[in-house]
Scaffold this motif. Structure first.
Motif, mmCIF file in Angstrom:
data_model
loop_
_atom_site.group_PDB
_atom_site.id
_atom_site.type_symbol
_atom_site.label_atom_id
_atom_site.label_comp_id
_atom_site.label_asym_id
_atom_site.label_seq_id
_atom_site.Cartn_x
_atom_site.Cartn_y
_atom_site.Cartn_z
ATOM 1 N N ILE A 1 24.950 46.541 29.498
ATOM 2 C CA ILE A 1 23.778 45.757 29.103
ATOM 3 C C ILE A 1 22.584 46.669 28.835
ATOM 4 C CG2 ILE A 1 22.076 44.078 29.937
ATOM 5 C CD1 ILE A 1 24.394 42.679 31.397
ATOM 6 N N GLN A 2 22.417 47.680 29.687
ATOM 7 C CA GLN A 2 21.311 48.622 29.489
ATOM 8 C C GLN A 2 21.488 49.404 28.194
ATOM 9 O OE1 GLN A 2 18.536 48.846 31.640
ATOM 10 N NE2 GLN A 2 17.790 49.906 29.803
ATOM 11 N N LEU A 3 22.731 49.731 27.852
ATOM 12 C CA LEU A 3 22.990 50.442 26.590
ATOM 13 C C LEU A 3 22.579 49.569 25.406
ATOM 14 C CD1 LEU A 3 24.124 52.795 24.970
ATOM 15 C CD2 LEU A 3 26.387 51.720 25.137
ATOM 16 N N LEU A 4 22.948 48.297 25.430
ATOM 17 C CA LEU A 4 22.542 47.391 24.356
ATOM 18 C C LEU A 4 21.026 47.303 24.274
ATOM 19 C CD1 LEU A 4 24.981 44.336 24.497
ATOM 20 C CD2 LEU A 4 24.549 45.813 22.526
ATOM 21 N N ALA A 5 20.370 47.244 25.433
ATOM 22 C CA ALA A 5 18.913 47.165 25.463
ATOM 23 C C ALA A 5 18.286 48.437 24.903
ATOM 24 C CB ALA A 5 18.432 46.928 26.891
ATOM 25 N N ASP A 6 18.837 49.591 25.281
ATOM 26 C CA ASP A 6 18.291 50.874 24.805
ATOM 27 C C ASP A 6 18.487 51.039 23.311
ATOM 28 O OD1 ASP A 6 17.573 51.450 27.393
ATOM 29 O OD2 ASP A 6 19.275 52.775 27.788
ATOM 30 N N LEU A 7 19.672 50.720 22.839
ATOM 31 C CA LEU A 7 19.974 50.912 21.428
ATOM 32 C C LEU A 7 19.139 49.990 20.542
ATOM 33 C CD1 LEU A 7 23.866 51.260 21.462
ATOM 34 C CD2 LEU A 7 22.221 53.037 20.907
ATOM 35 N N SER A 8 18.997 48.756 20.969
ATOM 36 C CA SER A 8 18.284 47.805 20.119
ATOM 37 C C SER A 8 16.779 47.956 20.204
ATOM 38 C CB SER A 8 18.685 46.372 20.474
ATOM 39 O OG SER A 8 18.563 46.150 21.852
ATOM 40 N N ALA A 9 16.278 48.530 21.305
ATOM 41 C CA ALA A 9 14.849 48.815 21.441
ATOM 42 C C ALA A 9 13.998 47.594 21.097
ATOM 43 C CB ALA A 9 14.463 50.004 20.573
ATOM 44 N N GLY A 10 14.405 46.426 21.557
ATOM 45 C CA GLY A 10 13.634 45.218 21.322
ATOM 46 C C GLY A 10 13.910 44.517 20.010
ATOM 47 N N ASN A 11 14.840 45.020 19.214
ATOM 48 C CA ASN A 11 15.167 44.378 17.940
ATOM 49 C C ASN A 11 16.174 43.268 18.202
ATOM 50 O OD1 ASN A 11 16.239 43.725 15.360
ATOM 51 N ND2 ASN A 11 15.614 45.720 14.588
ATOM 52 N N LEU A 12 15.674 42.039 18.278
ATOM 53 C CA LEU A 12 16.522 40.899 18.642
ATOM 54 C C LEU A 12 17.620 40.654 17.615
ATOM 55 C CD1 LEU A 12 14.068 40.441 20.528
ATOM 56 C CD2 LEU A 12 14.399 37.990 20.170
ATOM 57 N N GLY A 13 17.289 40.792 16.338
ATOM 58 C CA GLY A 13 18.277 40.545 15.290
ATOM 59 C C GLY A 13 19.445 41.509 15.365
ATOM 60 N N ALA A 14 19.133 42.793 15.577
ATOM 61 C CA ALA A 14 20.190 43.801 15.668
ATOM 62 C C ALA A 14 21.059 43.575 16.897
ATOM 63 C CB ALA A 14 19.578 45.199 15.708
ATOM 64 N N CYS A 15 20.421 43.256 18.024
ATOM 65 C CA CYS A 15 21.177 43.013 19.249
ATOM 66 C C CYS A 15 22.070 41.784 19.083
ATOM 67 C CB CYS A 15 20.220 42.830 20.415
ATOM 68 S SG CYS A 15 21.033 42.792 22.018
ATOM 69 N N HIS A 16 21.547 40.747 18.464
ATOM 70 C CA HIS A 16 22.317 39.526 18.222
ATOM 71 C C HIS A 16 23.547 39.812 17.370
ATOM 72 C CE1 HIS A 16 23.171 35.332 17.419
ATOM 73 N NE2 HIS A 16 23.031 35.514 16.121
ATOM 74 N N GLN A 17 23.367 40.605 16.300
ATOM 75 C CA GLN A 17 24.495 40.954 15.436
ATOM 76 C C GLN A 17 25.552 41.742 16.202
ATOM 77 O OE1 GLN A 17 25.170 40.045 12.370
ATOM 78 N NE2 GLN A 17 23.292 38.870 12.071
ATOM 79 N N ALA A 18 25.102 42.666 17.060
ATOM 80 C CA ALA A 18 26.049 43.470 17.834
ATOM 81 C C ALA A 18 26.861 42.593 18.788
ATOM 82 C CB ALA A 18 25.295 44.547 18.617
ATOM 83 N N ILE A 19 26.197 41.622 19.428
ATOM 84 C CA ILE A 19 26.896 40.737 20.362
ATOM 85 C C ILE A 19 27.903 39.860 19.618
ATOM 86 C CG2 ILE A 19 26.575 38.767 21.918
ATOM 87 C CD1 ILE A 19 23.957 40.114 22.833
ATOM 88 N N LEU A 20 27.547 39.395 18.438
ATOM 89 C CA LEU A 20 28.494 38.599 17.649
ATOM 90 C C LEU A 20 29.725 39.426 17.273
ATOM 91 C CD1 LEU A 20 26.193 36.560 15.234
ATOM 92 C CD2 LEU A 20 27.297 35.801 17.340
ATOM 93 N N ARG A 21 29.524 40.691 16.934
ATOM 94 C CA ARG A 21 30.650 41.564 16.618
ATOM 95 C C ARG A 21 31.512 41.803 17.854
ATOM 96 N NH1 ARG A 21 34.146 42.394 13.240
ATOM 97 N NH2 ARG A 21 32.473 41.951 11.756
ATOM 98 N N LEU A 22 30.868 41.992 19.006
ATOM 99 C CA LEU A 22 31.624 42.157 20.254
ATOM 100 C C LEU A 22 32.468 40.912 20.537
ATOM 101 C CD1 LEU A 22 28.831 43.773 22.456
ATOM 102 C CD2 LEU A 22 31.043 44.826 21.968
ATOM 103 N N GLN A 23 31.875 39.743 20.280
ATOM 104 C CA GLN A 23 32.601 38.493 20.545
ATOM 105 C C GLN A 23 33.827 38.365 19.654
ATOM 106 O OE1 GLN A 23 32.964 35.488 18.664
ATOM 107 N NE2 GLN A 23 33.973 34.431 20.378
ATOM 108 N N GLN A 24 33.729 38.859 18.424
ATOM 109 C CA GLN A 24 34.871 38.784 17.507
ATOM 110 C C GLN A 24 36.018 39.674 17.975
ATOM 111 O OE1 GLN A 24 33.314 39.786 13.663
ATOM 112 N NE2 GLN A 24 32.367 37.789 13.334
ATOM 113 N N ILE A 25 35.675 40.819 18.537
ATOM 114 C CA ILE A 25 36.702 41.790 18.921
ATOM 115 C C ILE A 25 37.180 41.586 20.369
ATOM 116 C CG2 ILE A 25 37.169 44.263 19.216
ATOM 117 C CD1 ILE A 25 35.220 44.788 16.952
ATOM 118 N N TYR A 26 36.250 41.157 21.245
ATOM 119 C CA TYR A 26 36.597 40.957 22.666
ATOM 120 C C TYR A 26 36.262 39.525 23.093
ATOM 121 C CZ TYR A 26 36.431 46.081 22.563
ATOM 122 O OH TYR A 26 36.619 47.406 22.255
ATOM 123 N N PRO A 27 36.833 38.515 22.471
ATOM 124 C CA PRO A 27 36.471 37.124 22.785
ATOM 125 C C PRO A 27 36.763 36.774 24.241
ATOM 126 C CG PRO A 27 38.499 37.208 21.494
ATOM 127 C CD PRO A 27 37.944 38.596 21.495
ATOM 128 N N GLY A 28 35.739 36.242 24.911
ATOM 129 C CA GLY A 28 35.907 35.773 26.277
ATOM 130 C C GLY A 28 36.168 36.861 27.294
#
Length: 331
Positions: free
Chosen positions: A165-192
């Motif tokens: 979670i901290q890595l996602l926070a560091d990488l996105s640096a407050g960019n909600l759109g980028a973080c959202h896109q990354a989480i959607l991609r994670l969900q596609q590859i690692y669902p549930g």
């Protein structure tokens, strides 16, 4: 009346107001609030949806819609998205005209950037709050930013350890759109599933999808031909400009730190989790790039971010290309 963001879900379970004002500087939060409202409105019979700002004269259209209620058999959902929260005189007049007698078969959703204190004291804004429901959405910061990421993962029926979670926070640096896109991609590859740091890095470095690390590495290594090749592949494929920008911005911040006086280089690398061989690429780039060029690059990131968020209609990919070439020392 003003709603708090935490009250939004509960409010949507009851009877809807006739007028809403939704405001945020974060397009993702604004879009999601608007979509949730539109979904509930459709369930309550507002089947016809119309965006008034697609009209050449949206304020005239707003007036016309108030007077045209009896002509429609269906209930109407009217959306008016503002580019600027400072309304022209005709906008103030049209909104006040609507608020004096809202048609019973229409629901107006008024949205735009978050108003500052002076705008919130204006007559039109006070009238909007008096006659309808308003909500101001803020970017999550600090501990709220970490909780926002945790909630986003939970919405996708996923979880992650604190390091991930901290890595996602560091990488996105407050960019909600980028973080959202990354989480959607994670969900596609690692669902549930539960994800860790390795999973996040694998997803973001996937050359068939984002390839943001390939782009950042080629930029640090000052390889303009490779930069152009990667940009072209990203642009024609599934590349997300927001993810590319977050990787480049992070590298620029690290380069700026490395150029500071009396800096402990090894400590900078540890704090930012920079490992070989990127350490050598950073050292070379920090020697190559003058401080004023790094500051110009960081300013460019802010400009590109505004384009990604729709605040500036200028194309994004050419600007990202110019930014990469600047960092590479070729622009």
């Amino acid at each position: 009346m003003r709603l708090k963001p935490g009250q939004w879900s509960g409010h949507l379970q009851g009877k809807l107001a006739s007028v809403y004002g939704l405001f945020s500087d974060e397009p993702l939060l604004l879009q999601e609030a608007e979509e949730a409202l539109c979904k509930v409105a459709a369930e309550q019979g507002f089947a016809q949806r119309q965006r008034l700002n697609h009209s050449a004269a949206p304020w005239d259209a707003l007036r016309d819609e108030r007077d045209a209620g009896s002509l429609f058999a269906e209930q109407r959902l009217l959306l008016l998205r503002l580019d600027s929260i400072k309304l022209p005189k005709e906008g103030v007049s049209a909104l006040q005209y609507w608020l004096t007698s809202p048609p019973p078969d229409a629901l107006l959703v008024f949205s735009g950037p978050r108003p500052d204190a002076s705008v919130q004291k204006t007559q039109w804004f006070k009238a909007l709050e008096s006659h309808g429901q308003t909500m101001l959405l803020y970017r999550p910061e600090g501990a709220d930013w970490i909780r926002w990421i945790e909630q986003r993962l939970k919405l996708q029926k996923m979880s992650a350890d604190q390091e991930a979670i901290q890595l996602l926070a560091d990488l996105s640096a407050g960019n909600l759109g980028a973080c959202h896109q990354a989480i959607l991609r994670l969900q596609q590859i690692y669902p549930g599933q539960a994800v860790d740091v390795a999973a996040i890095r694998n997803v973001l470095a996937d050359s068939s999808q984002f390839n943001i690390y390939d782009l950042a590495d080629a930029t640090l290594r000052a390889e303009p031909t490779q930069i152009l090749r990667i940009i072209d592949r990203l642009r024609s494929g599934d590349g997300e400009p927001a993810l590319c920008l977050w990787a480049l911005h992070k590298d620029l911040r690290i380069l700026a730190e490395l150029r500071a006086a009396h800096v402990d280089v090894d400590q900078v690398f540890r704090q930012n989790r920079v490992f070989p061989p990127r350490q050598n690429w950073f050292r070379t780039a920090a020697r190559r790039l003058p401080g004023h060029s790094l500051l110009a690059g960081i300013r460019e990131c802010l400009e590109i971010d505004a384009r990604i968020k729709g605040q500036d209609p200028t194309p994004v990919w050419p600007a990202l290309t110019d930014l990469c070439l600047r960092i590479a020392g070729s622009a």
